[in-house]
Design a protein around this motif. Structure first.
Motif, short mmCIF file in Angstrom:
data_model
loop_
_atom_site.label_atom_id
_atom_site.label_comp_id
_atom_site.label_asym_id
_atom_site.label_seq_id
_atom_site.Cartn_x
_atom_site.Cartn_y
_atom_site.Cartn_z
N LEU A 189 0.82 -1.21 0.00
CA LEU A 189 0.00 0.00 0.00
C LEU A 189 0.86 1.27 0.00
O LEU A 189 0.54 2.24 -0.69
CB LEU A 189 -0.93 0.01 1.21
CG LEU A 189 -2.24 -0.76 1.07
CD1 LEU A 189 -2.98 -0.80 2.39
CD2 LEU A 189 -3.12 -0.16 -0.01
N LEU A 190 1.95 1.26 0.76
CA LEU A 190 2.83 2.43 0.79
C LEU A 190 3.46 2.67 -0.59
O LEU A 190 3.57 3.82 -1.03
CB LEU A 190 3.92 2.25 1.84
CG LEU A 190 3.46 2.24 3.31
CD1 LEU A 190 4.66 2.12 4.24
CD2 LEU A 190 2.65 3.49 3.64
N ILE A 191 3.85 1.60 -1.26
CA ILE A 191 4.40 1.74 -2.61
C ILE A 191 3.32 2.27 -3.55
O ILE A 191 3.56 3.18 -4.36
CB ILE A 191 4.94 0.39 -3.12
CG1 ILE A 191 6.13 -0.06 -2.26
CG2 ILE A 191 5.35 0.48 -4.58
CD1 ILE A 191 6.65 -1.42 -2.62
N THR A 192 2.12 1.72 -3.44
CA THR A 192 1.02 2.13 -4.32
C THR A 192 0.67 3.60 -4.12
O THR A 192 0.45 4.33 -5.09
CB THR A 192 -0.23 1.26 -4.04
OG1 THR A 192 0.12 -0.12 -4.24
CG2 THR A 192 -1.36 1.63 -4.98
N VAL A 193 0.61 4.03 -2.86
CA VAL A 193 0.29 5.43 -2.58
C VAL A 193 1.36 6.35 -3.14
O VAL A 193 1.07 7.43 -3.69
CB VAL A 193 0.12 5.65 -1.06
CG1 VAL A 193 0.06 7.12 -0.73
CG2 VAL A 193 -1.14 4.95 -0.56
#
Length: 445
Positions: A189-193
């Protein structure tokens, strides 16, 4: 649309799920806030040269996308979560050859905790290597003016290294908290954000380049519409890749219900084997390895060709790594032997296949056959940005046009939505069970 609104209302009614989503959003907001804070001793108004270096394409642009623009801002989160990804790759690769790690993998929850701890320490070690490289690069390689550094020398280097290491550890902690207490895989999720944060600027840049007077020859609005249509088609293909499954028919000869063995011959079920069982991990692993040429190019000039993300050499190596990691990650995450044993214990079997070893070999054979086309499809989508650039698409927008960014966004979005749906289905199932119990009590009265 009404169903979507109803689903949102259902989510809000479930206190546990609502709290998990709010916690996830809050932790992501903290991560994005930290990504805006520059390193102490740097004048953020003097970072134009660094931003231009990341806008010029290549691995720097991709690294900037993965960190949500923190790399170009010389942020305290400039290294992002990438050292943790690199550490995870190293630990999983070592798990094949190191007996101690193999033993930990078989020890269940306790072994998993020890592996997680090893990964954390290795993350710090990798950060202590990547941190000085980044600091030296912004001082010497990106053409920043001397006035950009308010503090210089050893003081700046040591303080920045400590802060960059702390930033990576904090990002790792946020990801783990999201995974444990929130919704979805925190690291993904952090990468996606970080990727999504660059999306609006990339699209606006493409829109301006096609519609302004200087870009009038590029086709204007019609070209943008065609690009959007093709982009949606690629999204649909990506969704199909992520959700496609091969169903293996299973028949149960008997089942135990309430302590009694009941013959249910003819009862059939399915084992769903995903076409892309490894998800987005092969792309993340391959991308982490492809960052190495950037750091080693000065010592080994032969690696210069691998710095151009639109070059033929880069994309061939990148595609091969994705295919290899697809097989590798599928093999270590889907234990066909254990699946066969569990199936045998539950009284199930694949029609025409003996339980036990033969079933495991059958599952492994089917998994290998579907993983190969799945990995090829995954690799093809990953190299699409290099192809669309040849048709005049801007580099920053091309990174979302298929490729790593889009596949990660789609894969993580689907995984997160499925986790939310599982909460909704479980709540619905519990409600049915209560209704059934109540009705039974009423009928017994």
């Amino acid at each position: 649309m009404m169903n979507f609104i109803k689903t949102l209302k259902d989510i809000w009614k479930i206190e546990e799920l609502k709290n998990k989503i709010l916690l996830t959003i809050g932790l992501i907001a903290v991560y994005r806030f930290m990504a805006q804070i520059p390193l102490p001793g740097i004048d953020p108004t003097q970072l134009t040269a660094l931003k231009n270096s990341t806008d010029g394409g290549g691995l720097l642009a991709l690294l900037n996308v993965f960190t949500g623009g923190a790399f170009a801002r010389a942020s305290v989160m400039a290294l992002g979560i990438m050292p943790y990804i690199s550490a995870s790759i190293v630990v999983q690769l070592m798990g094949i050859a190191v007996p101690y790690l193999q033993k930990l993998q078989k020890d269940g929850e306790s072994g998993r905790k020890k592996i997680t701890q090893i990964t954390r320490w290795l993350t710090i070690a990798i950060t202590l290597v990547q941190g000085p490289t980044y600091i030296i690069a912004i001082q010497n390689s990106f053409g920043l003016p001397p006035e950009a550094f308010l503090v210089g020398g050893t003081t700046f280097t040591i303080s920045s290294l400590i802060i960059l290491t702390a930033g990576t550890i904090f990002a790792m902690w946020l990801g783990e908290r999201i995974t444990d207490k929130g919704v979805g895989n925190g690291i993904s999720l952090l990468i996606t954000v970080g990727i999504i944060a660059n999306f609006p600027a990339a699209f606006i840049q493409e829109l301006v380049s096609k519609t302004t007077a200087s870009g009038a020859g590029a086709g204007g609005i019609m070209t943008i519409l065609i690009e959007i249509i093709v982009w949606f088609v690629i999204i649909l293909l990506t969704v199909l890749l992520v959700t496609a499954v091969r169903k293996i028919a299973v028949q149960y000869a008997r089942r135990t219900v309430a302590g009694n063995i009941q013959n249910v011959a003819g009862s059939r079920d399915y084992i769903p084997l995903k076409l892309n069982a490894a998800g987005v991990m092969p792309i993340i692993f391959a991308q982490a390895i492809m960052f190495l040429p950037l750091a080693l190019a000065k010592r080994f000039p032969v690696l210069n060709d691998l710095q151009d993300i639109n070059g033929l050499s880069y994309n061939i190596v990148f595609a091969l790594l994705i295919i290899i990691f697809s097989f590798f990650y599928t093999a270590i995450t889907i234990p066909t032997n254990k699946m066969a044993e569990d199936l045998k214990r539950s009284g199930g079997f694949i029609p025409g296949i003996r339980p036990g070893k033969d079933t495991a070999e059958r599952l492994d054979s089917v998994l290998s056959r579907i993983t190969f086309p799945g990995s090829l499809f995954l690799a093809a989508l990953s190299v699409l940005p290099a192809i669309v650039v040849q048709f005049g698409v801007q580099q920053n927008w091309a990174l979302f046009y298929g490729g790593t960014s889009l596949i990660i966004m789609v894969g993580v979005a689907i995984d997160t939505i499925q986790q939310v749906n599982s909460y909704l289905l479980n709540r619905h199932y519990d409600g049915l069970m209560k209704t059934g119990s109540n009705s039974n009590r009423k009928s017994s009265k």
